[in-house]
Design an enzyme around this catalytic site. Structure first.
Site, PDB file in Angstrom:
ATOM      1  CG  ASP A  43      -0.213  -0.254   2.525  1.00 26.34           C
ATOM      2  OD1 ASP A  43       1.024  -0.402   2.504  1.00 26.34           O
ATOM      3  OD2 ASP A  43      -0.865  -0.324   3.579  1.00 26.34           O
ATOM      4  CG  HIS A  44       3.195   2.462   3.232  1.00 30.35           C
ATOM      5  ND1 HIS A  44       2.225   1.621   3.694  1.00 30.35           N
ATOM      6  CD2 HIS A  44       3.425   3.362   4.227  1.00 30.35           C
ATOM      7  CE1 HIS A  44       1.880   1.980   4.921  1.00 30.35           C
ATOM      8  NE2 HIS A  44       2.588   3.034   5.271  1.00 30.35           N
ATOM      9  CG  ASP A  89       1.840   1.489   9.477  1.00 35.57           C
ATOM     10  OD1 ASP A  89       2.341   1.829   8.394  1.00 35.57           O
ATOM     11  OD2 ASP A  89       1.073   2.226  10.125  1.00 35.57           O
ATOM     12  NE  ARG A  92       2.239   9.598  12.386  1.00 37.18           N
ATOM     13  CZ  ARG A  92       2.653   8.339  12.431  1.00 37.18           C
ATOM     14  NH1 ARG A  92       3.292   7.829  11.412  1.00 37.18           N
ATOM     15  NH2 ARG A  92       2.466   7.633  13.518  1.00 37.18           N
ATOM     16  CB  SER A 116       6.872   6.240  11.001  1.00 36.22           C
ATOM     17  OG  SER A 116       7.390   5.030  10.557  1.00 36.22           O
ATOM     18  NE  ARG A 158       8.960   6.144   8.432  1.00 35.32           N
ATOM     19  CZ  ARG A 158       8.540   7.332   8.026  1.00 35.32           C
ATOM     20  NH1 ARG A 158       9.398   8.302   7.782  1.00 35.32           N
ATOM     21  NH2 ARG A 158       7.253   7.568   7.832  1.00 35.32           N
TER      22      ARG A 158
HETATM   23  C1  MIC Z   1       3.208   6.431   8.554  1.00 36.15           C
HETATM   24  O1  MIC Z   1       2.000   6.623   8.664  1.00 36.15           O
HETATM   25  O2  MIC Z   1       4.061   7.245   8.932  1.00 36.15           O
HETATM   26  C2  MIC Z   1       3.677   5.133   7.971  1.00 36.15           C
HETATM   27  C3  MIC Z   1       4.309   5.420   6.686  1.00 36.15           C
HETATM   28  O3  MIC Z   1       2.579   4.289   7.736  1.00 36.15           O
HETATM   29  C4  MIC Z   1       4.656   4.498   8.946  1.00 36.15           C
HETATM   30  C5  MIC Z   1       5.316   3.290   8.477  1.00 36.15           C
HETATM   31  C6  MIC Z   1       6.480   3.519   7.614  1.00 36.15           C
HETATM   32  O4  MIC Z   1       7.264   4.431   7.829  1.00 36.15           O
HETATM   33  O5  MIC Z   1       6.684   2.694   6.732  1.00 36.15           O
HETATM   34  C7  MIC Z   1       4.079   4.198  10.310  1.00 36.15           C
HETATM   35  O6  MIC Z   1       3.184   4.855  10.731  1.00 36.15           O
HETATM   36  O7  MIC Z   1       4.593   3.325  11.021  1.00 36.15           O
HETATM   37 FE1  SF4 Z   2      -0.715   4.681   5.020  1.00 37.22          FE
HETATM   38 FE2  SF4 Z   2       0.352   5.343   7.371  1.00 37.22          FE
HETATM   39 FE3  SF4 Z   2      -1.093   7.098   5.949  1.00 37.22          FE
HETATM   40 FE4  SF4 Z   2      -2.285   5.078   7.062  1.00 37.22          FE
HETATM   41  S1  SF4 Z   2      -1.220   6.726   8.115  1.00 37.22           S
HETATM   42  S2  SF4 Z   2      -2.638   5.812   4.978  1.00 37.22           S
HETATM   43  S3  SF4 Z   2      -0.769   3.459   6.872  1.00 37.22           S
HETATM   44  S4  SF4 Z   2       0.865   6.201   5.394  1.00 37.22           S
END
Ligand code: MIC
Ligand code: SF4
Length: 743
Positions: A81-82, A146, A436, A631, A633
């Site tokens: 999805d990302h 995640d 976010r 995140s 990550r």
């Molecule tokens: C996000 O919402 O910041 C992400 C991208 O989903 C991350 C995961 C990532 O950095 O791959 C998260 O929330 O953990």
């Molecule tokens: Fe994707 Fe993270 Fe955004 Fe949700 S918050 S849509 S998992 S990047």
């Protein structure tokens, strides 16, 4: 579950919250034998499931391949999805993603196939929405790579976001460790109505708790306001609990969850839940006298709650819509809204979309013209298919909307809004229903001010084109020059004709995957097999240099940026080239511009760090509060580790990031005296004087030698237990697992 909960209640000696019931019924040891201290004791848990998304799964699975196991020990899924960039619209964007990232998708599919992992292909939907529709269940415990894994709290789970190395523990059939959380109870009185949505509850909670107020705690919602809300609305609230730092959020089992389970074809789960319904919510005494059972209690009256917009640049800066005009003026926020974006894993339920569509429909009915651009990112193919069947996509198309692929897209900087000129993009305002809104998060433009609101408010604002538009009181002038008012949004909790989908996008793994070969090209720029980290010796913790003292907010987006860098998530050395490039240097307030103490010259953070590495010099990163917020990550820990950073010393950490640093065998330390942060200078050298005595609960002392030869002794705290110290001594948690499996 009943047996374990009864035993826990007997041991604890009082009625239990839902959170405690789920925690105590998922102990690694099985039937509980001890009472744990909240916020203190490390506890081994046995989660029921694991979920990974493509951007984090690459590292998680690269690590799992080293664990020496033929199959995952618990049900696990991977979701693509990302890595799907939003540009033109769903069909073209998905096609492009399948071309540009096929190497990564193929890798993930073959590893999944080999190790018994369910695979959701690109276009199937966003991990958390797909999990809610298919896998989440009341009373369960899951972890996911995640931070928004917490979304599954909407179905009464304890679902927690973790780094990949934590997921590897569970996939390898080992215990998963977590500090027993504190408990925050939020009582929702009254009822939502009119323009106010579940999103406004969490926007208000973020206002109250701030981005770090939930750290180390589970938030449990209850009260008539909770039970009268839809299951997906609860999911929205839990989802964005990540933004207050909460370990997770959850709701007791109720009729809305029963309805959602049945609508998503899980009648059997609903019936099973109904049989043990009392165990899937708190004991009645708890919600009658919450002060006696929670560490903190907050009460919010939904009847009085106003729609809110949070932002810009932080999700906890909350403004009720009636005050937005004033706030925007005082802060000089551009009032003209360029784009309204709805959807994402946070807000793309059938209810959300149908309510937003009821506003879009009024544009045509009342002869209005939508002033801002408008986009929709559906959370899953099932939702997309159903809303198309029910005519909502058509309604949105009528107002000129773009429908993006069922993926993260603009929520994670995968929005090609400016081509190559994002970094110098103009100052502008957008509103979205994501979670976010850190700088550059949506479109890579540091000058984009993003405000977070409910899908219905975002739609109304996009129609009006103004940030200070209050649909409750304000009117609009239509194309005939008449003054009109938008009617309150209306929608359906669940599709009246049921959900439908043609191809949900799931690929089940081979029963016997042992013959599946996983290929990683040696010259790949996207994927790189991992080398075990070499332990950080006591000797190398002497004569260390300062890499950067980060000023102010330093989220995982500052440490390891997403957007264009997502393409390197499976290649540690390549992605390391973005290490800390978003962090602001406290000494010159610039990003990616730090002093190399060996040459006196200034340069980018990764280059400077590589220069130290060549000379075999370890470094330290210094930071402020809530370092590593955002995140899950683990790249934000693995990259500095790979480049030779040995320690991170800050005022406080975000939970997941602190664990990620420990897992990768680094030192995660906090100042005993916060003001000692002021002592750190640009030319400092660091000596760890008592690292040989590294032990649980014992502070570590660092001698800081300044340029003029003067010295300061700094006391630092840490939260390492014996096991975690072993990770540090062995170089990483994975090295420990490997050793154990080889033995
Ligand atoms: C996000 O919402 O910041 C992400 C991208 O989903 C991350 C995961 C990532 O950095 O791959 C998260 O929330 O953990
Ligand atoms: Fe994707 Fe993270 Fe955004 Fe949700 S918050 S849509 S998992 S990047």
């Amino acid at each position: 579950m009943a047996k374990r909960v009864d035993k826990a209640r007997e041991l604890v000696g009082k009625p239990l919250t839902l959170s405690e019931k789920i925690l105590y019924s998922h102990l690694w040891e099985g039937i509980p034998t001890t009472v744990f201290n909240r916020g203190k004791d490390y506890v081994d848990f046995a989660p029921d499931r694991v979920a990974c998304q493509d951007a984090t799964a690459q590292m998680a699975l690269l690590q799992f391949m080293h664990a020496g196991k033929p199959k995952v020990a618990v049900p696990t899924t991977v979701h693509c999805d990302h890595l799907i960039q939003a540009k033109v619209g769903a069909v073209a964007d998905l096609k492009r993603a399948n071309q540009t990232s096929n190497e990564v998708f193929d890798f993930l599919e073959s590893v999944s196939n080999k190790y018994g992992i369910g695979f959701w292909k690109p276009g199937a939907g966003i991990i958390h929405q797909v999990v809610l529709e298919n896998y989440a269940f009341p009373g369960g415990m899951m972890i996911g790579t995640d931070s928004h894994t917490v979304n599954a709290g909407g179905l009464g789970m304890v679902a927690i976001g973790v780094g990949g190395a934590d997921a590897v523990d569970v996939m390898a059939g080992m215990a998963w460790e977590l500090k027993f959380p504190k408990l925050i109870g939020i009582k929702l009185t009254g009822r939502l109505s009119g323009w106010t949505a579940p999103k406004d509850v969490i926007l208000k909670v973020a206002d109250i708790l701030t981005v770090k107020g939930g750290t180390g705690a589970i938030i449990e919602y209850f009260g008539e306001g909770a039970t009268s809300m839809s299951c997906t609305g609860k999911g929205t609230i839990c989802n964005m609990g990540a933004e207050v730092g909460a370990t997770t959020s959850t709701f007791g089992y109720d009729a809305s969850m029963d309805r959602y389970l049945r609508a998503t074809d899980r009648k059997d789960v609903a019936e099973a839940a109904n049989k043990v319904a009392d165990y899937l919510t708190a004991d009645p005494e708890v919600y009658e006298n919450p002060e006696k059972y929670f560490d903190q209690v907050i009460e919010i009256n939904l009847t009085e709650l106003e729609p809110h917009l949070n932002g810009p640049f932080t999700p906890d800066l909350s403004t009720p819509i009636s005050k937005m005009g004033e706030a925007a003026k005082a802060n000089d926020w551009p009032l003209n809204v360029e784009v309204g974006l709805i959807g994402s894993c946070t807000n793309s339920s059938y209810e959300d979309i149908s309510r937003a569509a009821s506003l879009a429909k009024q544009v045509t009915d009342k002869n209005l013209k939508t002033k801002s651009k408008f986009t929709i990112t559906p959370g899953s193919e099932q939702v997309r298919y159903t809303i198309e069947r029910d005519g909502f996509i058509k309604t949105f198309n009528n107002i000129g909307a773009t429908v993006f692929a069922n993926a993260c897209g603009p929520c994670i900087g995968m929005w090609d809004r400016y081509g190559d000129s994002a970094a110098k993009g103009p100052r502008n305002t957008i509103v979205h229903s994501f979670n976010r809104n850190f700088a550059k998060r949506a479109d890579g433009n540091p000058n984009t001010l993003a405000f977070v609101g409910s899908p219905e408010l975002v739609t109304a604002i996009a129609i009006a084109g103004r940030l200070d538009f209050n649909p409750i009181t304000d009117t609009l002038i239509n194309e005939d020059g008449q003054e009109v008012k938008l009617d309150e949004p209306r929608g359906y909790e669940l599709p009246p004709e049921g959900f439908a989908v043609e191809d949900a996008g799931f690929i089940a793994p081979d029963k016997d995957g042992s013959r599946v070969e996983v290929k990683v090209a040696t010259d790949s720029e996207r994927l790189q097999l991992l080398e075990p980290f070499v332990p950080i010796s006591n000797a190398s913790l002497q004569g260390m240099k300062l890499l950067i003292k980060a000023f102010g907010k330093c989220t995982t987006d500052h440490i390891s940026m997403a957007g264009p860098w997502l393409r390197y998530r499976g290649h540690l050395d390549n992605i390391a080239n973005n290490t800390l490039i978003g962090a602001v240097n406290a000494f010159n307030k610039k990003t990616n511009f730090v002093k190399n103490q060996l040459t006196g010259e200034y340069g980018g953070v990764p280059d400077t760090q590589r220069a130290y590495k060549t000379k075999g010099i370890k470094t330290i990163v210094v930071g402020d509060h809530n370092y590593g917020e955002g995140s899950s990550r683990e790249h934000a820990a693995m990259q500095p580790r790979h480049l030779g950073v040995a320690a991170v010393l800050v005022k406080s950490f975000a939970r997941i990031h602190e664990t990620n640093l420990k897992k990768q065998g680094m030192l995660a330390l906090t100042f005993s005296k916060e003001s000692d942060n002021d002592l750190i200078q640009e030319d400092d050298t660091f000596n760890f004087v008592d690292i040989q005595d590294f032990a649980p609960g014992k502070p570590l002392t660092i001698e800081v030698v300044h340029k003029d030869g003067s010295k300061d002794m700094i006391k630092t705290n840490h939260t390492y237990n014996l096991q975690q110290i072993a990770w540090f001594r062995e170089g990483s948690a994975l090295n420990v697992i490997k050793k154990e499996n080889a033995a």
